[in-house]
Design an enzyme around this catalytic site. Structure first.
Site, short mmCIF file in Angstrom:
data_model
loop_
_atom_site.label_atom_id
_atom_site.label_comp_id
_atom_site.label_asym_id
_atom_site.label_seq_id
_atom_site.Cartn_x
_atom_site.Cartn_y
_atom_site.Cartn_z
CB SER A 56 -9.90 -20.59 -21.89
OG SER A 56 -8.70 -19.86 -22.09
CG HIS A 79 -6.47 -19.73 -24.87
ND1 HIS A 79 -6.83 -20.68 -23.93
CD2 HIS A 79 -5.23 -20.07 -25.26
CE1 HIS A 79 -5.83 -21.54 -23.76
NE2 HIS A 79 -4.85 -21.19 -24.57
CE LYS A 132 -1.47 -14.13 -23.14
NZ LYS A 132 -0.11 -13.68 -22.93
CB VAL A 183 -5.34 -38.71 -20.27
CG1 VAL A 183 -5.87 -38.42 -21.67
CG2 VAL A 183 -3.89 -39.14 -20.31
NE ARG A 216 -8.07 -27.51 -19.87
CZ ARG A 216 -6.95 -26.85 -20.06
NH1 ARG A 216 -6.68 -26.27 -21.21
NH2 ARG A 216 -6.04 -26.79 -19.10
N1 USQ Z 1 -4.74 -31.65 -20.16
C1 USQ Z 1 -4.87 -32.98 -19.79
N2 USQ Z 1 -4.50 -33.32 -18.54
C2 USQ Z 1 -4.00 -32.43 -17.63
C3 USQ Z 1 -3.85 -31.09 -18.02
C4 USQ Z 1 -4.24 -30.72 -19.30
O1 USQ Z 1 -5.29 -33.83 -20.56
O2 USQ Z 1 -3.69 -32.85 -16.50
C5 USQ Z 1 -5.14 -31.25 -21.52
C6 USQ Z 1 -6.12 -30.10 -21.56
O3 USQ Z 1 -7.47 -30.55 -21.47
C7 USQ Z 1 -5.77 -29.48 -22.91
C8 USQ Z 1 -4.28 -29.72 -23.06
O4 USQ Z 1 -3.96 -30.77 -22.15
O5 USQ Z 1 -6.42 -30.15 -23.94
C9 USQ Z 1 -3.41 -28.52 -22.76
O6 USQ Z 1 -3.68 -28.03 -21.46
P1 USQ Z 1 -2.58 -27.15 -20.68
O7 USQ Z 1 -3.12 -26.84 -19.32
O8 USQ Z 1 -1.25 -27.82 -20.77
O9 USQ Z 1 -2.47 -25.84 -21.62
P2 USQ Z 1 -3.42 -24.58 -21.84
O10 USQ Z 1 -4.54 -24.53 -20.90
O11 USQ Z 1 -3.74 -24.52 -23.30
O12 USQ Z 1 -2.47 -23.34 -21.51
C10 USQ Z 1 -1.04 -23.39 -21.58
C11 USQ Z 1 -0.53 -22.16 -20.82
C12 USQ Z 1 -0.95 -20.90 -21.56
C13 USQ Z 1 -0.48 -20.97 -23.00
C14 USQ Z 1 -1.01 -22.23 -23.69
C15 USQ Z 1 -0.40 -22.43 -25.06
O13 USQ Z 1 -1.00 -22.15 -19.49
O14 USQ Z 1 -0.41 -19.76 -20.91
O15 USQ Z 1 -0.92 -19.83 -23.71
O16 USQ Z 1 -0.61 -23.37 -22.91
S1 USQ Z 1 -1.48 -23.29 -26.14
O17 USQ Z 1 -2.01 -24.47 -25.47
O18 USQ Z 1 -0.73 -23.64 -27.33
O19 USQ Z 1 -2.60 -22.39 -26.45
#
Ligand code: USQ
Length: 406
Positions: free
Chosen positions: A187, A190, A193, A262, A330
């Site tokens: 994204s 990301h 970072k 999900v 996504r």
């Molecule tokens: N997801 C679902 N359902 C939801 C929300 C999310 O299935 O209701 C899925 C997303 O599609 C994704 C995964 O869960 O595949 C993670 O999503 P997320 O919103 O929990 O996490 P992400 O967008 O990756 O971002 C969060 C933080 C960010 C941090 C990151 C760590 O907001 O600041 O850097 O997690 S990591 O994911 O390890 O890169």
């Protein structure tokens, strides 16, 4: 130790500030309160009632006798003001959380993409630039993300920051070298970072800056030992489609009898860490600073990995919640494995909090307590990663159109 915490009003910044204040450090929060403005922009609020930063700090002082100082500065915009502050206060350590941290928010529109890049990259560069200019030899700790690596593995564990590679030379022999693990952002957020990593690498090499980059997984939970002290010290708790993260969202959804959302098949595997472990890790890294001339120290700040649909099933079993498989907003792999090394924190004595340890119920209880503050219409994730994906989104998981299983 005198510590500046940039972004100390945020979800991880706030409990970190309290934790390090209790440990006896002299804490100065620097924050532009942008996260509160974004709530207003999006028309949502933290599930937990959050007082002003000044009021929170007054309560902290009343409860503990400790003072945390607050300075309203925009690190990304107000370079001279920030530099003057650093020059006057000369902190021994600086913890940098002052970035827009939501991937869906960063993908909402071209304006949100610009904001995220400008804010995050400027904040990091302003900080590095000012430290060099002032000859400030503070330890800089940055909250990075596991997402810099991407989430696919080639059957090997993701190392902590660096990868040994062999390169074929002109005479046909092989030269060994060590590189930053190839960046693979998913994204705009990301990506910022990943850009931060290059800024750190340059400033460590060129100016001998002492930098630790913490590649954190998805944080879950809400309370730490300090936020439990008083109702008004409570941490913020995001549930909406932009800022709520997956495990906390599932727990909140279960608490209010909303189908667990999900995305896609739920085959995405991600790294997780509890908020209490997050603040402990930051303290461990703070107590183990790099030496001048060291390369950037990188830690993988996560404790376990899980597949999204397994989490949904676990929470469904625990609470009886229904699961809804919704179209994925996504652009990401449907299925991935993820093996991650976190040896460094384990060697420093981290004793991880696991998902099974009762804290899942605590989140559900907090969500039930404040359910009256929640707007169900703000739960669906509506930020599409591409223009092609946008029309495919059904934004109503409570509607009948979606396939759901219980
Ligand atoms: N997801 C679902 N359902 C939801 C929300 C999310 O299935 O209701 C899925 C997303 O599609 C994704 C995964 O869960 O595949 C993670 O999503 P997320 O919103 O929990 O996490 P992400 O967008 O990756 O971002 C969060 C933080 C960010 C941090 C990151 C760590 O907001 O600041 O850097 O997690 S990591 O994911 O390890 O890169």
């Amino acid at each position: 130790m005198k510590i500046a915490i940039l972004g100390g009003d945020g979800f991880v910044g706030w409990p970190t500030s309290l934790h390090l204040s209790e440990a006896g450090h002299d804490i100065h929060i620097i924050d532009n309160l942008s996260r509160r403005w974004i709530d207003t922009e999006l028309g949502v609020q933290s599930l937990t009632p959050m007082d002003s930063i000044q009021e929170r700090l007054r309560i902290w002082h009343d409860e503990t006798g400790r003072r945390i100082h607050f300075h309203l500065i925009d690190v990304a915009q107000d370079y001279e003001v920030f530099k003057a502050w650093l020059s006057e206060h000369r902190p021994e350590a600086i913890i940098h959380f002052a970035e827009q941290r939501a991937a869906p928010y960063s993908m909402k529109s071209d304006r949100h993409k610009n904001y995220t890049v400008n804010n995050n990259v400027n904040a990091t560069h302003n900080l590095l630039n000012a430290m060099v200019e002032l000859g400030l030899d503070a330890h800089l700790l940055h909250l990075g993300t596991m997402g810099v690596y991407g989430y696919s593995t080639v059957g090997a564990a993701i190392p902590e920051g660096y990868l040994n590679v062999g390169i074929e030379t002109l005479d046909g022999s092989e030269a060994q070298t060590e590189i930053l693990y190839p960046a693979n952002p998913g994204s705009i957020y990301h990506m910022t970072k990943c850009l931060d990593q290059l800024l750190f690498q340059f400033y460590a090499k060129n100016d001998g800056m002492r930098i630790t980059d913490l590649h954190q997984g998805i944080v879950w939970g809400t309370h730490t030992n300090q936020t439990r002290i008083h109702e008004q010290l409570i941490n913020r708790f995001d549930y909406d489609g932009d800022y709520g993260t997956v495990l906390n969202r599932f727990l909140i959804q279960a608490a209010i009898d909303y189908p667990l959302t999900v995305h896609g098949t739920g085959g995405q595997t991600r790294a997780f860490i509890h908020i209490q472990d997050s603040v402990r890790c930051i303290e461990l890294a703070l107590n183990n600073p790099p030496k001048r001339g060291d390369r950037v120290h990188v830690f993988n700040q996560m404790t376990e990995t899980h597949r999204v649909r397994d989490l949904a099933e676990m929470i469904s079993k625990m609470t009886g919640a229904e699961i809804a498989y919704v179209p994925n907003p996504r652009k990401e792999a449907d299925e991935n494995d993820l093996i991650v090394k976190n040896d460094k924190f384990m060697e420093l004595g981290l004793n991880p909090i696991r998902l099974e340890e009762g804290l899942l119920e605590e989140v559900v209880e907090v969500a039930k307590k404040y359910a009256y503050r929640l707007d169900r219409s703000r739960i669906p994730a509506t930020s599409a990663w591409t223009k092609d994906i946008a029309p495919t989104l059904n934004t109503d998981p409570e509607g009948k159109a979606l396939r759901s299983v219980s």
